[in-house]
Design an enzyme around this catalytic site. Structure first.
Site, mmCIF file in Angstrom:
data_model
loop_
_atom_site.group_PDB
_atom_site.id
_atom_site.type_symbol
_atom_site.label_atom_id
_atom_site.label_comp_id
_atom_site.label_asym_id
_atom_site.label_seq_id
_atom_site.Cartn_x
_atom_site.Cartn_y
_atom_site.Cartn_z
ATOM 1 N N GLU A 73 -16.125 -15.377 3.153
ATOM 2 C CA GLU A 73 -14.957 -15.085 2.300
ATOM 3 C C GLU A 73 -15.128 -15.760 0.941
ATOM 4 O O GLU A 73 -14.889 -15.171 -0.112
ATOM 5 C CB GLU A 73 -13.670 -15.583 2.978
ATOM 6 C CG GLU A 73 -12.424 -15.313 2.126
ATOM 7 C CD GLU A 73 -11.180 -16.015 2.651
ATOM 8 O OE1 GLU A 73 -10.980 -16.043 3.876
ATOM 9 O OE2 GLU A 73 -10.420 -16.548 1.816
ATOM 10 N N CYS A 126 -3.385 -18.522 3.838
ATOM 11 C CA CYS A 126 -2.644 -17.452 4.500
ATOM 12 C C CYS A 126 -1.546 -18.047 5.392
ATOM 13 O O CYS A 126 -1.755 -19.064 6.067
ATOM 14 C CB CYS A 126 -3.658 -16.662 5.311
ATOM 15 S SG CYS A 126 -2.998 -15.733 6.629
#
Ligand code: SF4
Length: 578
Positions: A129, A193
């Site tokens: 990521e 998140c």
């Protein structure tokens, strides 16, 4: 021993979306070979299953031999714009499963890079990521993994700070604090998140509550490792395990309470295997309760509980039709259901392999014994039906043969619906029909009775209970069924629509049970059987994995609707005699 499963354990939204995308594509794409750009998730067991379904993970676009006939899925982590460009140029068709939350971080970086900011990414240098995010900085970004790295960030004119979505919140706060010392006007985004934050918060509170914690997930999964680290920081004994096999070497004796959590890329079936194993080891303070509960779970696992349930439904079926009770008919239903369930499980256990539920390893361990028991039961059921009438025997023989044909390949080659069982919903339908026949039609045939409205009520009652119970299991097993390529009703129409469909069917049954005695179709017993309908309605809550029960307990609770029919009969008989 108390066992608590974290509500946040298992796939996060982004991972679930990526896995669903790949499985959807593999289901409908026939012409092209499917690839994922890097392993779809950090879970070796799932990757193995995807490989079995012809989905190959590649590290570089050059690994695709025939790009024109290939389809490449970009995983939840996303990729750098440079890599995307190269893939497009190669001619490979792209399916983008980048998590929208990662996409949001990419957009922040892109915007601030264009505005001449130096973007600082707090994250693991090696994580895909982060690699993708860094690509959006056009080579001008900085990756910060440790507090020492953060100290080294000099004073700059325009600084923007973002985090890898699965970073530890406290660690990110510290990094930001250090960078802001020299860059007080730095623009900071909390891009961790919410799913990661909730998972981390829950593991901290679980660690405070429990004696030991099991964190389930790939050893190569950064977010799972971080969860385990967080739990250890609370001074709670923590085990990071990948599969149930590792659990077998751990002495659970010293722990009175055990918490289980899992990383964002851990599938439900692995979590279930672990909670099931822990539940088996669970010691109960009261010996009598422990014995009864273990006996109940053993009956569920061995399918004796289903057989007992079939007997209860046959009893209700005969009374609903006002025909004299026959022990032989009850036994036929029980033996037949036992035989069919065991044989079916033996067939499907092999296909399920490592993804199987609590039953598969048990059945495969004692395969010969179960096979023998199933054939012996079928023989007993057939012989007993002969004591009724030749028609009953003929019908039972027919549905037994149909059960065998159901699993057989009827069309050559690897056709999508080559076997009857490949037709979506066929398992639920045929199982329910078979149960309906042995609990409602056979008892009447054995007595030489004809078709009646009572028989229809009895048949519909069993059919609906069995159909709903079977479809509910499918809802629970949706994730593994998708991985195995099984097209069940929930896999095709989704969990919510399946639940809505089942509720409508259940309401129709409720109406029939209430109307039946008024219309003279069946005795007032049908009103007592409404109890089963109410119980099944409550059971809809069990379809949610996070109900916290082990797989065997959930299956047992679903099957209890049949046993309740037996209790309803008892209640009705007492009511009639009093
Ligand atoms: S952890 Fe969050 S950001 Fe990462 S894939 Fe899952 S939902 Fe998306």
């Amino acid at each position: 021993m108390e066992i608590k499963l974290a509500k946040t354990a298992g796939f996060c939204m982004g991972v679930r979306r990526a896995v669903d995308t790949v499985l959807d594509v593999s289901q409908h794409e026939t012409g092209r070979k499917i690839y994922t750009y890097g392993p779809l998730i950090h879970n070796p067991q799932t990757i193995e299953l995807l490989k079995n379904r012809g989905i190959t993970a590649i590290k570089h676009i050059d690994e695709i031999a025939d790009p024109k006939n290939a389809l490449l899925v970009i995983r939840a982590h996303g990729i750098a714009p440079g890599d995307r460009r190269k893939i497009k140029e190669s001619g490979v068709k792209i399916i983008d499963a980048t998590c929208p939350k990662v996409g949001y971080v990419q957009a922040i970086i892109k915007k601030h890079t264009a505005l001449d900011y130096t973007v600082v990414i707090a994250g693991d240098r090696e994580h895909p990521e982060v690699d993708g995010l860094w690509g959006y900085t056009e080579g001008r970004g900085v990756i910060v993994s440790t507090l020492e790295d953060a100290e080294k960030i000099p004073a700059m004119e325009k600084v923007c700070i973002v985090a890898q979505t699965t970073q530890d919140s406290d660690h990110y706060r510290e990094i930001v604090r250090k960078i802001q010392k020299k860059n007080p006007r730095a623009v900071v985004f909390n891009t961790i998140c919410s799913s990661t934050e909730k998972r981390q918060e829950e593991i901290i509170s679980l660690a405070a509550e429990m004696d030991a914690l099991f964190v389930v997930g790939g050893k190569n999964s950064a977010n799972t490792r971080r969860l385990a680290d967080l739990a250890r920081k609370q001074n709670t004994t923590t085990f990071h395990i990948e599969t149930v096999r590792e659990l077998k070497n751990i002495d659970l004796g010293p722990y009175k309470s055990i918490g289980v959590s899992a990383g964002a890329s851990t599938p439900n079936w692995i979590i279930d295997q672990i909670t099931d194993h822990l539940a088996e080891k669970k010691s109960r303070p009261n010996k009598k309760t422990a014995f009864l509960l273990n006996l109940w779970l053993w009956m569920v696992k061995t399918d004796f509980y289903s057989a007992l349930g079939a007997g209860c439904l046959a009893l209700a079926g005969m009374l609903l039709q006002n025909i004299p009770l026959s022990v032989a008919s009850i036994a036929v239903a029980s033996f037949f259901v036992y035989a069919m369930h065991v044989l079916n499980r033996l067939v499907t256990s092999k296909e399920s392999g490592l993804i199987g539920s609590f039953r598969e390893p048990f059945y495969l361990r004692h395969e010969k014994m179960f096979c023998l028991a199933a054939f012996a039961s079928l023989l007993v059921a057939l012989l007993l039906s002969l004591t009724g009438s030749i028609y009953a025997f003929g019908l039972l023989l027919f549905i037994s043969a149909a059960g065998g044909i159901y699993n057989m390949k009827l069309l050559p080659g690897n056709r999508r619906f080559g076997r009857l069982r490949d037709i979506p919903g066929s398992k639920n339908f045929f199982t329910a029909v078979a149960w309906g026949i042995v609990t409602a039609v056979l008892p009447a045939l054995s007595r030489g009775w004809d078709f009646s409205a009572g028989m229809a009520v009895a048949f519909i009652f069993t059919f609906v209970l069995v159909f709903i119970r079977s479809a509910m299991s499918d809802i629970i097993d949706m994730q593994s069924d998708r991985l195995l390529g099984r097209e069940t009703i929930p896999v095709i129409i989704g969990k919510e629509k399946t639940q809505a469909l089942l509720k409508i069917i259940l309401l129709i049954l409720l109406a029939i049970l209430i109307i039946a005695p008024i219309a003279g179709w069946s005795p007032t017993l049908s009103i007592f059987l409404v109890l089963c309908v109410l119980y099944v309605w409550i059971c809809f809550g069990l379809c949610d994995r996070r109900a916290g029960f082990s797989g065997a307990t959930i299956e047992g609770l679903l099957e209890t609707s049949y046993i309740i029919a037996g209790f309803a009969v008892l209640g009705w008989l007492v009511f009639r005699w009093s």
